[in-house]
Design an enzyme around this catalytic site. Structure first.
Site, PDB file in Angstrom:
ATOM      1  N   ASP A  58       0.813  -1.211   0.000  1.00 23.92           N
ATOM      2  CA  ASP A  58       0.000   0.000   0.000  1.00 23.92           C
ATOM      3  C   ASP A  58       0.847   1.260   0.000  1.00 23.92           C
ATOM      4  O   ASP A  58       2.061   1.221   0.191  1.00 23.92           O
ATOM      5  CB  ASP A  58      -0.958   0.008   1.195  1.00 23.92           C
ATOM      6  N   HIS A  61      -7.510  -5.749   9.594  1.00 24.21           N
ATOM      7  CA  HIS A  61      -7.179  -5.418   8.207  1.00 24.21           C
ATOM      8  C   HIS A  61      -5.820  -5.992   7.807  1.00 24.21           C
ATOM      9  O   HIS A  61      -4.934  -6.181   8.630  1.00 24.21           O
ATOM     10  CB  HIS A  61      -7.245  -3.905   7.947  1.00 24.21           C
ATOM     11  N   ASN A  81      -8.014  -4.132  13.863  1.00 18.86           N
ATOM     12  CA  ASN A  81      -9.380  -4.397  13.400  1.00 18.86           C
ATOM     13  C   ASN A  81      -9.425  -5.514  12.364  1.00 18.86           C
ATOM     14  O   ASN A  81     -10.452  -5.726  11.718  1.00 18.86           O
ATOM     15  CB  ASN A  81     -10.017  -3.124  12.843  1.00 18.86           C
ATOM     16  N   GLU A 132      -9.745  -2.544   4.852  1.00 22.20           N
ATOM     17  CA  GLU A 132     -10.455  -2.354   6.102  1.00 22.20           C
ATOM     18  C   GLU A 132     -11.674  -3.283   6.176  1.00 22.20           C
ATOM     19  O   GLU A 132     -12.104  -3.846   5.162  1.00 22.20           O
ATOM     20  CB  GLU A 132     -10.917  -0.896   6.218  1.00 22.20           C
TER      21      GLU A 132
END
Length: 268
Positions: A67, A139, A137, A144
Site C-alpha cells: 500500500d 485489516h 481491526n 479495512e
C-alpha cells in the site's frame, strides 16, 4: 494455515527473515510482497544485517509493496516509499527500478493506477512470498473491515481506528492522509505464499478472529484461512487468545521435519 508461536517478537522477526532468505536462495529472480508498519521493521533489520554479512543479495529481487497513502509525494518522509528506503532499500543491493508501490499522485486516477499495479504484478509472474501484518481491526494491507474478499488494487478510505492507530506517526502540524491505495484481498490471495507477522497483546483479538473466526469481510485477514500456503508467525502475546496452542506446537514440530527433508518451499 500454519500457525507458529514464538516466545517473543525477536524470534518472529528471525523466523520471517529465514523464510525470505530461503526464497532468495531458492529462486533465481524472486518476487517479494512487502509491508510497512511497526511489525516488519524488525524483519527488515534482520535482512539488512544478513546482507551486510555478505550472506544475502537482493540484486535479482523484485518487490511490490502492499500500500501507499493517496496523494503523497514519494519524497515525503511519511510516504511508504520513504519508509522502505529508510528501513530496507537504501541498505541493500536491490535495484530501485525493481521496487514498486501502488502510488497515486495528485491528478492521477486511482482506478487507472490500481489496474496498472495489477498488470505490473502479472508481468513479473506474480508474487512468490507476500509479507503481511495485521491491524487491530483485522485489516491486511489497507483492506479495512467490509472490504470485498474479491477486491483488487484500489483506493480505500481508512477507518477512524486505523487513522487513530497511525496518528502517533504524524506530527501535530502534519496532514494525516485518510485514504490509501492498497492491494486487494484477492491480490494478496494470489501470492504463492503468505507470511503474516503479528506481535503484541493489542493484536491478540484480531489474530483469534483471523484464525478461528468465520471467513468474513468484517475481518479481512480471515480470508487467509482459504490460502493454501499461509504461514502465521506469532509471539506469545499475540497468540494469547488462541485455544489449543499445544496442537499448533505439535504441528510446527512435525512440519519442521518436512522442512528438513524438503525445504521451505515445496513448489520451487
Amino acid at each position: 494455515m500454519q500457525i507458529i508461536i514464538y516466545t517473543n517478537a525477536q524470534q518472529v522477526a528471525e523466523s520471517a527473515a529465514l523464510w525470505v532468505k530461503e526464497l532468495i536462495k531458492k529462486k533465481p529472480a524472486p518476487v517479494l510482497g512487502l509491508a510497512t508498519g511497526n511489525t516488519p521493521i524488525s524483519l527488515y533489520k534482520q535482512l539488512v544485517e544478513q546482507h551486510k554479512s555478505n550472506s544475502l543479495s537482493f540484486k535479482n529481487v523484485t518487490t511490490f509493496n502492499l500500500d501507499e497513502y493517496h496523494h503523497i509525494d514519494s519524497t515525503n518522509p511519511q510516504s511508504y516509499r520513504s519508509f522502505m528506503n529508510k528501513n530496507l532499500f537504501n541498505h541493500v543491493d536491490i535495484d530501485v527500478n525493481n521496487t514498486f508501490l501502488p502510488s497515486c499522485a495528485a491528478g492521477e486516477n486511482p482506478r487507472v493506477q490500481g489496474l496498472a499495479y495489477e498488470e505490473k504484478i502479472k508481468q513479473q509472474g506474480g508474487i512468490d512470498l507476500q509479507i503481511l501484518g495485521i491491524g487491530a481491526n483485522g485489516h491486511i494491507g489497507f483492506n479495512e473491515p467490509t472490504s470485498s474478499l474479491s477486491s483488487r488494487t484500489r483506493i480505500k478510505t481508512l477507518t477512524q481506528q486505523t487513522i487513530s492507530d497511525n496518528s502517533r506517526l504524524f506530527k501535530p502540524d502534519e496532514k494525516q492522509p485518510t485514504m490509501a491505495m492498497t492491494m486487494g484481498i484477492a491480490t494478496i490471495m494470489d501470492a504463492r505464499y503468505v507470511l503474516l507477522m503479528a506481535t503484541g497483546a493489542n493484536k491478540a483479538n484480531a489474530v483469534k478472529e483471523m484464525i478461528t473466526g468465520g471467513v468474513s469481510a468484517m475481518c479481512p485477514a480471515s480470508a487467509l484461512q482459504m490460502h493454501e500456503n499461509a504461514i502465521i508467525l506469532l509471539d506469545k502475546a499475540a497468540a494469547s487468545e488462541l485455544s489449543d496452542q499445544s496442537y499448533y506446537q505439535w504441528a510446527d514440530n512435525e512440519n519442521r521435519k518436512l522442512i528438513e527433508d524438503y525445504g521451505y518451499f515445496h513448489n520451487y
